[in-house]
Scaffold this active site. Structure first.
Site: not given
Length: 412
Positions: A13, A93, A122, A173
Protein backbone atom coordinates in the site's frame (compact mmCIF):
# COMPACT_ATOMS: atom_id res chain seq x y z
CA UNK A 1 8.37 20.12 -6.54
CA UNK A 2 6.86 20.44 -3.04
CA UNK A 3 8.14 17.98 -0.46
CA UNK A 4 5.95 15.45 1.34
CA UNK A 5 6.84 13.05 4.15
CA UNK A 6 5.09 9.67 3.94
CA UNK A 7 4.73 7.27 6.86
CA UNK A 8 6.24 4.27 5.09
CA UNK A 9 5.89 0.67 6.23
CA UNK A 10 7.54 -1.01 3.23
CA UNK A 11 4.32 -2.85 2.32
CA UNK A 12 2.46 -2.75 -0.96
CA UNK A 13 0.00 0.00 0.00
CA UNK A 14 2.58 2.59 1.01
CA UNK A 15 5.02 1.56 -1.74
CA UNK A 16 2.27 2.23 -4.29
CA UNK A 17 1.58 5.49 -2.45
CA UNK A 18 5.14 6.70 -3.13
CA UNK A 19 4.65 6.36 -6.88
CA UNK A 20 1.08 7.75 -6.82
CA UNK A 21 2.11 10.78 -4.76
CA UNK A 22 5.01 11.44 -7.13
CA UNK A 23 3.26 10.86 -10.48
CA UNK A 24 -0.32 11.88 -9.78
CA UNK A 25 0.15 14.51 -7.07
CA UNK A 26 3.50 16.01 -8.03
CA UNK A 27 5.29 15.62 -4.70
CA UNK A 28 8.91 14.92 -3.93
CA UNK A 29 8.41 12.06 -1.49
CA UNK A 30 10.53 11.42 1.57
CA UNK A 31 9.65 7.96 2.92
CA UNK A 32 9.80 7.83 6.72
CA UNK A 33 9.93 4.40 8.30
CA UNK A 34 9.32 4.41 12.06
CA UNK A 35 10.53 1.17 13.62
CA UNK A 36 8.40 0.24 16.64
CA UNK A 37 9.44 -3.40 16.46
CA UNK A 38 8.33 -6.65 14.84
CA UNK A 39 7.92 -5.30 11.28
CA UNK A 40 8.50 -8.07 8.76
CA UNK A 41 9.25 -5.47 6.07
CA UNK A 42 12.10 -3.83 7.99
CA UNK A 43 14.99 -5.45 6.02
CA UNK A 44 13.66 -4.20 2.66
CA UNK A 45 12.29 -0.79 3.60
CA UNK A 46 15.09 1.29 2.14
CA UNK A 47 15.51 -0.63 -1.12
CA UNK A 48 11.76 -0.73 -1.81
CA UNK A 49 11.25 2.93 -1.00
CA UNK A 50 14.01 4.08 -3.32
CA UNK A 51 12.88 1.70 -6.06
CA UNK A 52 9.38 3.18 -5.88
CA UNK A 53 10.73 6.68 -6.41
CA UNK A 54 11.27 8.20 -2.98
CA UNK A 55 14.01 10.83 -3.05
CA UNK A 56 15.05 9.70 0.40
CA UNK A 57 14.21 6.93 2.85
CA UNK A 58 14.68 7.76 6.51
CA UNK A 59 14.50 5.06 9.17
CA UNK A 60 14.02 5.98 12.83
CA UNK A 61 14.48 3.34 15.52
CA UNK A 62 11.68 4.38 17.86
CA UNK A 63 11.33 1.12 19.78
CA UNK A 64 12.58 2.39 23.12
CA UNK A 65 10.71 5.68 22.91
CA UNK A 66 7.55 3.78 22.00
CA UNK A 67 7.74 1.62 25.10
CA UNK A 68 9.12 4.19 27.53
CA UNK A 69 6.86 7.13 26.64
CA UNK A 70 3.74 5.48 25.26
CA UNK A 71 3.25 1.80 26.20
CA UNK A 72 4.63 1.99 29.74
CA UNK A 73 2.60 5.08 30.74
CA UNK A 74 -0.49 3.26 29.44
CA UNK A 75 0.55 0.26 31.54
CA UNK A 76 0.86 2.46 34.63
CA UNK A 77 -2.62 3.81 33.88
CA UNK A 78 -4.03 0.28 33.49
CA UNK A 79 -5.33 1.32 30.07
CA UNK A 80 -6.97 -1.63 28.30
CA UNK A 81 -9.68 -0.82 25.75
CA UNK A 82 -13.03 -2.47 26.51
CA UNK A 83 -11.28 -4.61 29.14
CA UNK A 84 -9.44 -6.64 26.48
CA UNK A 85 -7.26 -4.73 24.00
CA UNK A 86 -3.88 -3.49 25.34
CA UNK A 87 -3.85 -0.77 22.64
CA UNK A 88 -0.69 -1.80 20.77
CA UNK A 89 -1.52 -0.19 17.42
CA UNK A 90 -3.34 2.75 19.00
CA UNK A 91 -0.31 3.61 21.16
CA UNK A 92 2.08 3.66 18.20
CA UNK A 93 0.10 6.17 16.14
CA UNK A 94 0.66 9.35 18.21
CA UNK A 95 4.40 8.65 18.21
CA UNK A 96 4.31 8.23 14.43
CA UNK A 97 2.27 11.40 14.01
CA UNK A 98 4.80 13.36 16.06
CA UNK A 99 7.76 12.01 14.11
CA UNK A 100 6.02 12.74 10.80
CA UNK A 101 5.62 16.36 11.87
CA UNK A 102 9.20 16.57 13.19
CA UNK A 103 10.70 15.21 9.95
CA UNK A 104 8.44 17.42 7.84
CA UNK A 105 9.89 20.42 9.68
CA UNK A 106 13.45 19.13 9.25
CA UNK A 107 12.97 18.49 5.53
CA UNK A 108 11.01 21.62 4.74
CA UNK A 109 7.97 19.60 3.64
CA UNK A 110 4.58 21.17 3.08
CA UNK A 111 2.59 17.95 3.48
CA UNK A 112 2.57 14.57 5.18
CA UNK A 113 0.85 11.33 4.19
CA UNK A 114 -0.19 7.98 5.68
CA UNK A 115 -1.61 4.74 4.31
CA UNK A 116 -4.77 4.47 6.43
CA UNK A 117 -8.11 3.43 5.02
CA UNK A 118 -11.36 5.35 5.43
CA UNK A 119 -12.94 2.64 7.60
CA UNK A 120 -10.42 2.34 10.40
CA UNK A 121 -9.41 4.15 13.56
CA UNK A 122 -5.85 4.94 12.47
CA UNK A 123 -6.87 7.69 10.03
CA UNK A 124 -8.37 9.58 12.99
CA UNK A 125 -5.31 9.04 15.16
CA UNK A 126 -2.94 10.27 12.45
CA UNK A 127 -5.03 13.18 11.25
CA UNK A 128 -5.96 14.53 14.69
CA UNK A 129 -2.39 14.15 15.95
CA UNK A 130 -0.89 15.91 12.94
CA UNK A 131 -3.48 18.68 12.91
CA UNK A 132 -2.90 19.27 16.62
CA UNK A 133 0.88 19.45 16.31
CA UNK A 134 0.99 21.50 13.09
CA UNK A 135 -2.28 22.51 11.43
CA UNK A 136 -0.38 24.14 8.55
CA UNK A 137 0.70 20.77 7.14
CA UNK A 138 -1.50 19.30 4.42
CA UNK A 139 -2.50 15.66 5.04
CA UNK A 140 -2.77 13.26 2.12
CA UNK A 141 -4.16 9.74 2.54
CA UNK A 142 -3.64 7.82 -0.72
CA UNK A 143 -5.42 4.63 0.38
CA UNK A 144 -8.43 6.59 1.63
CA UNK A 145 -8.52 8.86 -1.41
CA UNK A 146 -7.61 6.44 -4.18
CA UNK A 147 -7.98 2.86 -2.95
CA UNK A 148 -6.79 0.23 -5.44
CA UNK A 149 -7.14 -3.57 -5.24
CA UNK A 150 -3.90 -5.46 -4.73
CA UNK A 151 -3.54 -6.57 -8.36
CA UNK A 152 -4.16 -3.01 -9.56
CA UNK A 153 -1.45 -1.73 -7.25
CA UNK A 154 1.09 -4.22 -8.60
CA UNK A 155 0.09 -3.38 -12.18
CA UNK A 156 0.31 0.36 -11.43
CA UNK A 157 3.83 -0.01 -10.07
CA UNK A 158 4.93 -2.08 -13.07
CA UNK A 159 3.42 0.46 -15.45
CA UNK A 160 5.71 3.04 -13.89
CA UNK A 161 8.81 0.83 -13.99
CA UNK A 162 8.70 -0.55 -10.44
CA UNK A 163 8.87 -4.34 -10.60
CA UNK A 164 9.14 -5.59 -7.03
CA UNK A 165 8.50 -9.29 -6.36
CA UNK A 166 5.50 -9.30 -4.02
CA UNK A 167 4.61 -12.55 -2.34
CA UNK A 168 1.04 -13.75 -2.08
CA UNK A 169 -1.13 -11.76 0.26
CA UNK A 170 -1.77 -13.57 3.52
CA UNK A 171 -5.28 -14.39 4.64
CA UNK A 172 -5.39 -11.58 7.21
CA UNK A 173 -4.62 -7.91 7.63
CA UNK A 174 -1.75 -7.70 10.13
CA UNK A 175 -0.28 -4.93 12.26
CA UNK A 176 2.61 -5.58 14.64
CA UNK A 177 4.80 -3.77 17.10
CA UNK A 178 6.55 -4.68 20.33
CA UNK A 179 3.40 -4.23 22.42
CA UNK A 180 1.22 -6.55 20.34
CA UNK A 181 0.06 -8.06 17.07
CA UNK A 182 -3.38 -7.70 15.50
CA UNK A 183 -5.06 -9.81 12.81
CA UNK A 184 -8.35 -9.07 11.09
CA UNK A 185 -10.29 -9.70 7.85
CA UNK A 186 -10.64 -12.96 5.94
CA UNK A 187 -12.47 -15.72 7.80
CA UNK A 188 -12.18 -13.68 11.01
CA UNK A 189 -14.96 -11.43 9.74
CA UNK A 190 -17.40 -14.19 10.66
CA UNK A 191 -17.67 -13.92 14.46
CA UNK A 192 -19.04 -17.48 14.66
CA UNK A 193 -15.85 -18.92 13.15
CA UNK A 194 -13.14 -20.08 15.53
CA UNK A 195 -9.83 -18.40 14.65
CA UNK A 196 -7.73 -20.82 12.58
CA UNK A 197 -4.22 -21.75 13.66
CA UNK A 198 -2.69 -19.45 11.06
CA UNK A 199 -4.33 -16.43 12.71
CA UNK A 200 -1.68 -16.69 15.43
CA UNK A 201 2.06 -16.27 15.02
CA UNK A 202 3.46 -15.14 18.37
CA UNK A 203 1.78 -17.65 20.67
CA UNK A 204 1.51 -21.42 20.88
CA UNK A 205 -1.86 -23.10 21.14
CA UNK A 206 -2.27 -23.38 24.95
CA UNK A 207 -3.03 -27.09 24.55
CA UNK A 208 0.40 -27.53 22.95
CA UNK A 209 2.28 -25.34 25.41
CA UNK A 210 4.73 -26.94 27.89
CA UNK A 211 3.13 -29.04 30.59
CA UNK A 212 5.50 -27.58 33.19
CA UNK A 213 4.69 -24.04 34.36
CA UNK A 214 7.27 -21.27 34.21
CA UNK A 215 7.68 -18.77 37.04
CA UNK A 216 8.76 -15.17 36.51
CA UNK A 217 9.64 -12.40 38.94
CA UNK A 218 9.00 -8.89 37.66
CA UNK A 219 10.28 -5.86 39.57
CA UNK A 220 8.51 -2.51 39.25
CA UNK A 221 9.71 0.91 40.33
CA UNK A 222 7.11 3.68 40.54
CA UNK A 223 4.77 1.62 38.37
CA UNK A 224 7.26 0.79 35.61
CA UNK A 225 8.87 -2.63 34.99
CA UNK A 226 12.64 -2.55 35.42
CA UNK A 227 13.85 -6.10 36.14
CA UNK A 228 12.98 -9.62 35.07
CA UNK A 229 14.09 -12.50 37.29
CA UNK A 230 16.50 -10.18 39.06
CA UNK A 231 18.16 -8.89 35.88
CA UNK A 232 17.94 -5.17 35.13
CA UNK A 233 16.66 -4.74 31.57
CA UNK A 234 15.79 -1.81 29.38
CA UNK A 235 12.26 -1.58 27.98
CA UNK A 236 13.00 -3.26 24.64
CA UNK A 237 14.82 -6.40 25.87
CA UNK A 238 12.39 -6.78 28.78
CA UNK A 239 9.33 -6.71 26.51
CA UNK A 240 10.98 -8.91 23.88
CA UNK A 241 11.83 -11.53 26.50
CA UNK A 242 8.32 -11.49 27.95
CA UNK A 243 6.84 -11.81 24.45
CA UNK A 244 9.00 -14.90 23.87
CA UNK A 245 8.27 -16.50 27.24
CA UNK A 246 4.59 -15.68 27.17
CA UNK A 247 4.24 -16.86 23.59
CA UNK A 248 5.90 -20.17 24.44
CA UNK A 249 3.23 -20.78 27.08
CA UNK A 250 0.31 -19.59 24.95
CA UNK A 251 -0.25 -16.42 26.98
CA UNK A 252 -1.72 -13.29 25.43
CA UNK A 253 -4.35 -14.49 22.93
CA UNK A 254 -7.38 -12.18 22.69
CA UNK A 255 -10.47 -12.70 20.51
CA UNK A 256 -12.43 -9.45 20.68
CA UNK A 257 -15.53 -7.85 19.17
CA UNK A 258 -14.47 -4.24 19.27
CA UNK A 259 -16.28 -0.93 18.88
CA UNK A 260 -14.30 1.18 16.45
CA UNK A 261 -14.29 4.94 16.71
CA UNK A 262 -15.90 5.23 13.26
CA UNK A 263 -19.02 3.37 14.42
CA UNK A 264 -18.26 -0.16 13.21
CA UNK A 265 -18.09 -3.31 15.31
CA UNK A 266 -15.02 -5.27 14.25
CA UNK A 267 -13.73 -8.72 15.14
CA UNK A 268 -10.05 -8.49 16.08
CA UNK A 269 -7.54 -11.15 17.05
CA UNK A 270 -4.72 -9.88 19.24
CA UNK A 271 -1.54 -11.45 20.55
CA UNK A 272 0.10 -9.49 23.34
CA UNK A 273 2.07 -11.78 25.67
CA UNK A 274 4.25 -9.11 27.27
CA UNK A 275 1.41 -6.62 27.63
CA UNK A 276 -0.92 -9.18 29.23
CA UNK A 277 1.77 -10.38 31.66
CA UNK A 278 2.76 -6.85 32.65
CA UNK A 279 -0.80 -5.60 33.06
CA UNK A 280 -1.58 -8.63 35.24
CA UNK A 281 1.49 -8.08 37.40
CA UNK A 282 1.05 -4.32 37.65
CA UNK A 283 -2.58 -4.64 38.77
CA UNK A 284 -1.53 -7.08 41.50
CA UNK A 285 1.11 -4.67 42.78
CA UNK A 286 -1.38 -1.80 42.83
CA UNK A 287 -3.76 -3.94 44.88
CA UNK A 288 -1.06 -4.01 47.59
CA UNK A 289 0.05 -0.39 47.42
CA UNK A 290 -3.04 1.71 46.62
CA UNK A 291 -5.89 2.43 48.99
CA UNK A 292 -9.45 1.28 48.38
CA UNK A 293 -10.44 4.79 47.29
CA UNK A 294 -7.48 5.11 44.92
CA UNK A 295 -8.23 1.76 43.33
CA UNK A 296 -11.88 2.69 42.84
CA UNK A 297 -11.12 5.99 41.12
CA UNK A 298 -8.21 4.60 39.15
CA UNK A 299 -10.45 1.92 37.64
CA UNK A 300 -12.54 4.71 36.15
CA UNK A 301 -9.42 6.63 35.11
CA UNK A 302 -8.06 3.52 33.37
CA UNK A 303 -11.20 3.24 31.26
CA UNK A 304 -11.10 6.93 30.37
CA UNK A 305 -7.38 6.72 29.57
CA UNK A 306 -7.91 3.74 27.27
CA UNK A 307 -10.76 5.51 25.46
CA UNK A 308 -8.59 8.58 25.03
CA UNK A 309 -5.76 6.58 23.47
CA UNK A 310 -8.08 4.55 21.27
CA UNK A 311 -9.87 7.67 20.05
CA UNK A 312 -6.70 9.49 18.99
CA UNK A 313 -6.64 12.19 21.68
CA UNK A 314 -3.11 11.61 22.98
CA UNK A 315 -2.13 15.24 22.36
CA UNK A 316 -4.81 16.80 24.53
CA UNK A 317 -5.07 18.67 27.82
CA UNK A 318 -7.38 15.92 29.03
CA UNK A 319 -4.53 13.43 28.58
CA UNK A 320 -2.13 15.68 30.48
CA UNK A 321 -4.56 15.88 33.39
CA UNK A 322 -5.16 12.12 33.51
CA UNK A 323 -1.43 11.42 33.19
CA UNK A 324 -0.70 13.71 36.15
CA UNK A 325 -3.15 11.78 38.34
CA UNK A 326 -1.76 8.43 37.20
CA UNK A 327 1.82 9.54 37.92
CA UNK A 328 0.79 10.55 41.44
CA UNK A 329 -0.78 7.14 42.10
CA UNK A 330 2.40 5.36 41.05
CA UNK A 331 4.72 6.94 43.66
CA UNK A 332 4.63 3.83 45.88
CA UNK A 333 3.88 1.17 43.24
CA UNK A 334 7.29 -0.43 43.73
CA UNK A 335 7.84 -4.11 44.43
CA UNK A 336 8.13 -7.60 43.01
CA UNK A 337 5.42 -9.78 41.52
CA UNK A 338 5.80 -13.52 40.90
CA UNK A 339 3.81 -14.79 37.92
CA UNK A 340 3.14 -18.36 36.78
CA UNK A 341 2.83 -18.94 33.04
CA UNK A 342 0.97 -22.10 32.17
CA UNK A 343 -1.04 -23.10 29.12
CA UNK A 344 -2.49 -19.78 28.13
CA UNK A 345 -2.71 -18.14 31.55
CA UNK A 346 -0.56 -15.67 33.46
CA UNK A 347 -1.45 -15.96 37.15
CA UNK A 348 -0.01 -13.92 40.00
CA UNK A 349 1.19 -16.29 42.72
CA UNK A 350 3.31 -13.99 44.89
CA UNK A 351 3.79 -10.33 45.64
CA UNK A 352 5.87 -8.09 47.90
CA UNK A 353 6.35 -4.35 48.20
CA UNK A 354 8.38 -2.20 50.61
CA UNK A 355 5.43 0.19 51.10
CA UNK A 356 2.66 -2.36 50.95
CA UNK A 357 -0.63 -1.51 52.65
CA UNK A 358 -1.09 -5.19 53.43
CA UNK A 359 -0.31 -5.63 57.12
CA UNK A 360 -0.05 -9.27 58.15
CA UNK A 361 -0.44 -8.36 61.79
CA UNK A 362 -3.86 -6.93 61.02
CA UNK A 363 -4.86 -9.69 58.59
CA UNK A 364 -3.79 -12.78 60.52
CA UNK A 365 -6.02 -14.96 62.68
CA UNK A 366 -2.97 -16.57 64.30
CA UNK A 367 -0.60 -15.37 67.01
CA UNK A 368 0.66 -11.89 66.40
CA UNK A 369 -2.81 -10.54 65.65
CA UNK A 370 -2.69 -6.77 66.26
CA UNK A 371 -6.30 -6.03 65.27
CA UNK A 372 -8.44 -4.76 68.15
CA UNK A 373 -11.59 -6.86 67.74
CA UNK A 374 -13.30 -5.11 70.65
CA UNK A 375 -13.46 -1.95 68.52
CA UNK A 376 -15.73 -3.72 66.01
CA UNK A 377 -18.88 -3.26 68.12
CA UNK A 378 -18.56 0.52 68.17
CA UNK A 379 -17.71 0.60 64.47
CA UNK A 380 -20.78 -1.47 63.58
CA UNK A 381 -22.96 0.81 65.71
CA UNK A 382 -21.76 3.93 63.90
CA UNK A 383 -21.77 2.28 60.46
CA UNK A 384 -25.38 1.13 60.79
CA UNK A 385 -26.64 4.40 62.28
CA UNK A 386 -27.86 5.92 59.01
CA UNK A 387 -29.71 2.74 58.04
CA UNK A 388 -31.38 2.39 61.43
CA UNK A 389 -32.41 6.05 61.38
CA UNK A 390 -33.96 5.87 57.93
CA UNK A 391 -35.83 2.67 58.63
CA UNK A 392 -37.24 4.06 61.89
CA UNK A 393 -38.33 7.42 60.49
CA UNK A 394 -39.40 6.48 56.98
CA UNK A 395 -39.77 2.82 56.09
CA UNK A 396 -41.53 1.66 59.26
CA UNK A 397 -44.14 4.40 58.77
CA UNK A 398 -45.61 2.16 56.09
CA UNK A 399 -44.91 -1.26 57.55
CA UNK A 400 -46.61 -3.45 54.89
CA UNK A 401 -44.71 -1.64 52.14
CA UNK A 402 -41.44 -1.93 54.08
CA UNK A 403 -41.97 -5.63 54.53
CA UNK A 404 -42.79 -6.03 50.85
CA UNK A 405 -39.53 -4.36 49.91
CA UNK A 406 -37.38 -6.13 52.48
CA UNK A 407 -38.81 -9.65 52.39
CA UNK A 408 -38.47 -12.14 49.55
CA UNK A 409 -41.65 -12.78 47.58
CA UNK A 410 -43.67 -15.84 48.57
CA UNK A 411 -45.24 -18.04 45.94
CA UNK A 412 -47.96 -20.65 46.35
Amino acid sequence: MPKLVLAYSGGLDTTTAIKWLTVEQGYEVIALNIDVGKSREQPVVESRGLAAGAVKVRVIDAREDFLRYFAFPALAAGAVYQDQYPLATALARPLMAKLLVDVAHEEGAVAVAHGCTGKGNDQVRFDVGIQTLDPSLKIVAPTRENAMPRDYQIAYLRKHGVDIPWGEKGPFSIDENLWGRSAEAGVLEDPWTEPPREAYEWTRDPEEAPATPEYLEIDFEAGLPVRLNGEALGPVPLVERLNDLGGLHGVGRIDHIEDRLVGIKSREIYEAPAAVILHTAHAALEAMTLSKQQLKLKKYIATEYAELIYNGLWFSAHHQDLAAYVASTQRHVTGTIRVRLHRGRAVVVGRKAPRSLYDRGLATYDRGDTYDQSAAVGFINIWGLQTRTQVRTQLLADLPEALRIAMPQQHD
